[in-house]
Design a protein around this motif. Structure first.
Motif, PDB file in Angstrom:
ATOM      1  N   ALA A   1      -4.608  -3.162  -8.519  1.00  0.00           N
ATOM      2  CA  ALA A   1      -4.222  -1.748  -8.409  1.00  0.00           C
ATOM      3  C   ALA A   1      -2.912  -1.408  -9.122  1.00  0.00           C
ATOM      4  O   ALA A   1      -2.847  -0.411  -9.853  1.00  0.00           O
ATOM      5  CB  ALA A   1      -4.176  -1.333  -6.944  1.00  0.00           C
TER       6      ALA A   1
ATOM      7  N   GLU B   1       1.170   6.666  -6.868  1.00  0.00           N
ATOM      8  CA  GLU B   1       0.065   7.599  -7.121  1.00  0.00           C
ATOM      9  C   GLU B   1       0.525   9.046  -6.990  1.00  0.00           C
ATOM     10  O   GLU B   1       0.140   9.912  -7.796  1.00  0.00           O
ATOM     11  CB  GLU B   1      -1.090   7.321  -6.151  1.00  0.00           C
ATOM     12  CG  GLU B   1      -1.853   6.049  -6.467  1.00  0.00           C
ATOM     13  CD  GLU B   1      -2.902   5.713  -5.428  1.00  0.00           C
ATOM     14  OE1 GLU B   1      -2.685   6.069  -4.239  1.00  0.00           O
ATOM     15  OE2 GLU B   1      -3.932   5.127  -5.799  1.00  0.00           O
TER      16      GLU B   1
ATOM     17  N   TRP C   1      -3.663  -8.731  -7.377  1.00  0.00           N
ATOM     18  CA  TRP C   1      -4.087  -7.395  -6.964  1.00  0.00           C
ATOM     19  C   TRP C   1      -4.107  -6.480  -8.187  1.00  0.00           C
ATOM     20  O   TRP C   1      -3.062  -6.268  -8.829  1.00  0.00           O
ATOM     21  CB  TRP C   1      -3.116  -6.862  -5.917  1.00  0.00           C
ATOM     22  CG  TRP C   1      -3.589  -5.640  -5.185  1.00  0.00           C
ATOM     23  CD1 TRP C   1      -4.873  -5.270  -4.956  1.00  0.00           C
ATOM     24  CD2 TRP C   1      -2.764  -4.646  -4.575  1.00  0.00           C
ATOM     25  NE1 TRP C   1      -4.917  -4.103  -4.233  1.00  0.00           N
ATOM     26  CE2 TRP C   1      -3.641  -3.700  -3.996  1.00  0.00           C
ATOM     27  CE3 TRP C   1      -1.387  -4.469  -4.460  1.00  0.00           C
ATOM     28  CZ2 TRP C   1      -3.181  -2.581  -3.305  1.00  0.00           C
ATOM     29  CZ3 TRP C   1      -0.918  -3.360  -3.780  1.00  0.00           C
ATOM     30  CH2 TRP C   1      -1.805  -2.431  -3.205  1.00  0.00           C
TER      31      TRP C   1
ATOM     32  N   GLN D   1       0.832  -1.206   0.000  1.00  0.00           N
ATOM     33  CA  GLN D   1       0.000   0.000   0.000  1.00  0.00           C
ATOM     34  C   GLN D   1       0.863   1.251   0.000  1.00  0.00           C
ATOM     35  O   GLN D   1       0.560   2.231  -0.689  1.00  0.00           O
ATOM     36  CB  GLN D   1      -0.930   0.007   1.220  1.00  0.00           C
ATOM     37  CG  GLN D   1      -2.096  -0.966   1.147  1.00  0.00           C
ATOM     38  CD  GLN D   1      -3.176  -0.523   0.171  1.00  0.00           C
ATOM     39  OE1 GLN D   1      -3.086   0.524  -0.451  1.00  0.00           O
ATOM     40  NE2 GLN D   1      -4.213  -1.340   0.036  1.00  0.00           N
TER      41      GLN D   1
ATOM     42  N   HIS E   1      -3.501  -1.288 -12.844  1.00  0.00           N
ATOM     43  CA  HIS E   1      -4.303  -0.113 -13.210  1.00  0.00           C
ATOM     44  C   HIS E   1      -3.412   1.125 -13.340  1.00  0.00           C
ATOM     45  O   HIS E   1      -3.437   1.843 -14.350  1.00  0.00           O
ATOM     46  CB  HIS E   1      -5.395   0.096 -12.143  1.00  0.00           C
ATOM     47  CG  HIS E   1      -6.362   1.187 -12.464  1.00  0.00           C
ATOM     48  ND1 HIS E   1      -7.674   1.161 -12.060  1.00  0.00           N
ATOM     49  CD2 HIS E   1      -6.224   2.360 -13.128  1.00  0.00           C
ATOM     50  CE1 HIS E   1      -8.289   2.253 -12.471  1.00  0.00           C
ATOM     51  NE2 HIS E   1      -7.418   3.006 -13.120  1.00  0.00           N
TER      52      HIS E   1
ATOM     53  N   LEU F   1       2.278   1.668  -3.477  1.00  0.00           N
ATOM     54  CA  LEU F   1       1.219   2.130  -4.377  1.00  0.00           C
ATOM     55  C   LEU F   1       0.930   3.620  -4.163  1.00  0.00           C
ATOM     56  O   LEU F   1       0.782   4.381  -5.121  1.00  0.00           O
ATOM     57  CB  LEU F   1      -0.052   1.318  -4.147  1.00  0.00           C
ATOM     58  CG  LEU F   1      -1.112   1.413  -5.248  1.00  0.00           C
ATOM     59  CD1 LEU F   1      -0.638   0.669  -6.493  1.00  0.00           C
ATOM     60  CD2 LEU F   1      -2.434   0.832  -4.766  1.00  0.00           C
TER      61      LEU F   1
END
Length: 283
Positions: A75, A48, A73, A41, A78, A44
């Motif tokens: 994410a 972002e 996963w 997390q 994406h 990620l």
């Protein structure tokens, strides 16, 4: 009363046997998985933030190692699709989109990316289909309307294009892409003053939108304002590293001003952009 030592020995032997069979304490497993999840997390979130700061290359460097982990996963895939698209790695972006599609992952942004990739391939029907699907996943979605406007503009359906652009520009928040479309339409109608106004409106809302600077430059060329046009086109080239068109116009303007060395440099830069785009399609 002291515990039977033979019983303790038997318990220890049982534990050693379970460990030899691969047994792990569920609490230890849960703690380790929670630690990995927190780390992922954090990674990620870092990616972002890099994308928000318009640093897609750095985001890719952060995200790609995450694909080595045996996980479904979605994410990271994406975000990678978004980052690859921004850096002109069209084939890599499509690969991530296929991975997500095979796992049933649906999102308006993913549908929009598919629409933009189809538009790059000049597959206008597919681009419109993906944009309409994106608007069904999230409504209102001005970016989808702006893309539909671009499809219709390329088809020559000016009334349909204007309707789509007006829907997009009426939405709340900055809608630079819609105003870029309005600038393109005005330029196509020969109304260069309106094209300048729409392009400036787009730049006011989204200053780093390369296509807004490009259409401003195009209109200024028509208005016989070469110095302002050159500044706008240079901005377009800087902000849009995958755009070759600004370099063609810059080369022409430089040649008209008698600066043939600069004209040659601009042509070279334009050819380099086209070469990168061809390489991106192969990847």
């Amino acid at each position: 009363m002291p515990k039977d030592l033979s019983g303790v020995a038997a318990e220890l032997a049982s534990v050693r046997h379970l460990i030899a069979l691969g047994y792990e304490d569920p609490l230890d497993v849960a703690a380790r998985e929670a630690s990995v999840a927190r780390s992922q997390q954090a990674t990620l979130h870092s990616a972002e933030e890099l994308l928000k700061r318009d640093a897609p290359t750095e985001a890719i460097a952060v995200l790609e190692p995450m694909l080595d982990a045996p996980s479904d996963w979605p994410a990271p895939h994406h975000l990678l699709a978004r980052a690859y698209f921004r850096t002109g790695q069209w084939g890599a972006a499509e690969e991530q989109l296929r991975w997500l599609e095979c796992r049933g992952v649906e999102h308006a942004e993913l549908a929009l990316l598919r629409a933009r990739l189809a538009l790059r391939r000049r597959s206008l029907a597919a681009a419109r289909d993906h944009a309409e699907y994106a608007s069904r996943l999230q409504s209102p979605l001005p970016a989808a309307d702006a893309l539909i406007g671009e499809v219709e503009l390329r088809r020559g359906n000016l009334i349909a294009a204007e309707e789509a652009y007006r829907r997009a520009s009426a939405a709340a928040g900055p809608q630079g892409a819609a105003w870029v479309g309005m600038a393109a339409m005005a330029f196509r109608r020969g109304d260069v003053a309106a094209a300048v106004d729409a392009a400036l409106r787009a730049i006011e809302q989204e200053p780093r939108l390369a296509t807004a600077h490009y259409w401003l430059g195009m209109a200024l060329v028509q208005m016989q304002r070469p110095f302002e046009a050159t500044a706008a086109l240079r901005a377009a080239a800087t902000l849009g590293p995958n755009l070759a068109a600004p370099y063609r116009l810059l080369a022409r303007l430089a040649a008209e001003q008698g600066d043939f060395a600069a004209a040659g440099e601009y042509r070279q830069l334009g050819r380099a952009v086209i070469a990168r785009r061809h390489a991106g399609r192969k990847n």
